[in-house]
Design an enzyme around this catalytic site. Structure first.
Site, PDB file in Angstrom:
ATOM      1  N   CYS A   1       1.010  -1.160  -0.025  1.00 40.63           N
ATOM      2  CA  CYS A   1       0.034   0.091  -0.010  1.00 40.63           C
ATOM      3  C   CYS A   1       0.750   1.305   0.069  1.00 40.63           C
ATOM      4  CB  CYS A   1      -1.018   0.000   1.161  1.00 40.63           C
ATOM      5  SG  CYS A   1      -1.913   1.523   1.516  1.00 40.63           S
TER       6      CYS A   1
ATOM      7  N   GLN B   1      -7.602  19.426   8.494  1.00 39.93           N
ATOM      8  CA  GLN B   1      -6.271  18.820   8.965  1.00 39.93           C
ATOM      9  C   GLN B   1      -6.519  17.394   9.249  1.00 39.93           C
ATOM     10  OE1 GLN B   1      -3.663  20.105   8.319  1.00 39.93           O
ATOM     11  NE2 GLN B   1      -3.334  21.968   8.968  1.00 39.93           N
TER      12      GLN B   1
ATOM     13  N   ASP C   1      -1.983  30.000   6.354  1.00 40.61           N
ATOM     14  CA  ASP C   1      -2.115  28.661   6.212  1.00 40.61           C
ATOM     15  C   ASP C   1      -2.262  28.117   4.832  1.00 40.61           C
ATOM     16  OD1 ASP C   1      -1.843  25.918   6.628  1.00 40.61           O
ATOM     17  OD2 ASP C   1      -3.372  25.617   8.069  1.00 40.61           O
TER      18      ASP C   1
ATOM     19  N   CYS D   1       2.286  23.124   4.608  1.00 45.09           N
ATOM     20  CA  CYS D   1       2.364  21.846   4.728  1.00 45.09           C
ATOM     21  C   CYS D   1       3.492  21.336   3.593  1.00 45.09           C
ATOM     22  CB  CYS D   1       1.078  21.010   4.144  1.00 45.09           C
ATOM     23  SG  CYS D   1       0.583  21.737   2.255  1.00 45.09           S
TER      24      CYS D   1
END
EC number: 2.1.1.190
Length: 475
Positions: free
Chosen positions: A104, A294, A388, A414
């Site tokens: 996976c 998130q 963000d 991120c």
């Protein structure tokens, strides 16, 4: 998404590896004594050099290990390889908790001890800033549980030549689907739905019309969102029965070009809610499938609490929250400042942000819609900016902020490479990096979330609404 028209069974990971490696796989006599793994690349692969000095990236190999490898992909400047035999093992090697690991593609670091994963991510963040000529202060690590943390996931659906549906995640770097029955990083309320969902797919009249299935853990329980490429009335009834039997909310996202959300088993008011637990209160954020959330609720709460501690508001600040979503930072900060305005590109999310503020009685919150990829908002009357942005960062915004009167900036990212690039521009504009944090939002993967607090004493200039020169491009 399902590959319509393909009349072949989904390949297993082992079949994919055999096909890809095929004639490209080689064992050099020169590496018979093994390669020494020197370090981890940012993506988590081991890095070695062959006897000729060529860099070799080795899947699932750790620093300090000596391994015999087979090269399955050759490039001009580097090779990619997998382990054939491990001659020396790192003390940081761990037993993966998942039976599907290695096939996976959802996780890529389960073979590395959890604390060592976090140290690797800390070094990665530090190295990316060093490349930009920047020195970070001590990096705070914000971490929670390593398993059962993920509150949102998308499962692929594909039918084989006999029409049997398969459900799971893609193999790493491939479109091939790995059938799974459970997932150790999903919240249990979601993981236990995987096998029943596959059973439901088998009963459908037209399982090929299902593109993927999204799972979301909310305050109302589990929510299932079925990407339905075309309406099939008989299957609609089957999905309604599934929702009732398993006590979940369920929606179809119907159509190909501009899919619309249609509830088959709706929550009250057709809105979901997630909670944000702070030190002194718990906030409820309304949302619908498709809104940004998130992945990790616990680490997200740690991130927000850390931001509040860093900023230490005194009740008099005027704040702008860019890429505000449904109010993750906006609502947490609102009771502690004079005013805060959340700006978001999605009109629907702006409405939910405003509604969330009204329900919480936060009258000092404003909500505005703006395409922050093309337009920099007015910041002349603002003391603090929080942002963000998406993975590409916020290069244009940082250029404008560097020449603005804003003295305090909280930047959540991120993508650490984009954050380092943008931070370099801000430092050129007179900002100093005061605090840095790594948020381990995605344990057992190489992905990391990070946060900076930047301040400066003297503003560079006056800010106005600034059009980007490259109008129409994303950040």
């Amino acid at each position: 998404m399902a590959m319509l028209g393909k009349r072949r069974p989904p390949r297993t990971a082992n079949e994919r590896v055999r096909r890809e490696r095929g004639s490209a796989t080689r064992r050099d006599d020169a590496t018979a004594d093994g390669l020494s793994i020197e370090r981890l690349a940012h993506d988590g692969r081991g890095v070695a050099r062959d006897p000729h000095g060529k860099t070799v990236f080795v899947d699932q190999a750790l620093p300090g290990e000596r391994v015999r490898v087979a090269v399955h992909r050759q490039r001009k400047r580097f090779d990619e390889a997998h382990v054939v035999e491990r001659l020396a093992t790192s003390p940081e090697r761990a037993t993966p908790p998942c039976a599907y690991y290695g096939r996976c593609g959802g996780c890529d670091l389960q073979h590395l001890d959890l604390e060592a994963q976090r140290e690797h991510k800390r070094r990665t963040l530090d190295e990316l800033f060093t490349r930009q000529g920047l020195t970070l202060p001590e990096i705070e690590v914000l971490a929670g549980e390593g398993l059962a943390y993920r509150r949102r996931a998308r499962l692929g659906v594909k039918c084989d030549a006999e029409g049997t549906p398969h459900l799971g995640f893609r193999a790493r770097g491939s479109e091939h689907l790995i059938d799974i029955d459970s997932c150790v990083v999903l919240e249990p309320v979601l993981s236990r739905l995987i096998a029943p969902l596959r059973a439901c797919l088998v009963q459908l009249e037209a399982p090929r019309r299902v593109g993927h299935i999204e799972l979301i853990a909310t305050a109302e329980g589990a929510c299932v969102v079925v990407r339905q490429l075309r309406e099939v009335p008989g299957d609609e009834a089957r999905w309604r029965r599934f929702a009732a039997e398993h006590d979940v909310t369920l929606a179809w996202r119907v159509g190909r070009e501009a899919p619309t959300l249609r509830w088959l088993h709706a929550p009250r008011g057709e809105a979901l809610h997630v909670t944000l637990v702070l030190d002194d209160t718990t906030l409820s954020l309304g949302c619908v499938p498709g809104d940004f959330l998130q992945i990790n609720a616990d680490v997200n709460a740690r991130l927000v609490r850390t931001a509040l501690a860093w900023l230490a508001p005194r009740g008099e600040e005027r704040v702008l929250d860019l890429f505000a979503g449904v109010g993750n930072f906006t609502l947490a900060l609102a009771p502690r400042v004079a005013s805060i305005t959340g700006i978001e590109g999605s009109p629907a999310m702006v409405e939910r942000l405003a509604d969330n503020a009204r329900r919480a009685g936060l009258h000092q919150v404003g909500a505005q819609q703006s395409d922050l990829a093309t337009q920099v908002p007015e910041v002349a009357a603002v003391d603090w900016v929080i942002m963000d942005p998406p993975r590409g960062g916020a290069e244009a915004l940082c250029r404008a902020l560097a020449d603005s009167p804003v003295t305090t900036l909280l930047y959540v990212s991120c993508d650490p490479a984009a954050l380092a690039r943008d931070a370099a521009r801000l430092v050129q504009g007179g900002y100093r990096i005061q605090r840095a944090a790594l948020a381990d939002m995605f344990p057992h993967t190489a992905h990391l979330e990070s946060m900076l607090l930047l301040t400066r004493d003297t503003p560079r200039g006056r800010s106005t609404s600034v059009e980007r020169e490259d109008h129409g491009q994303g950040p």
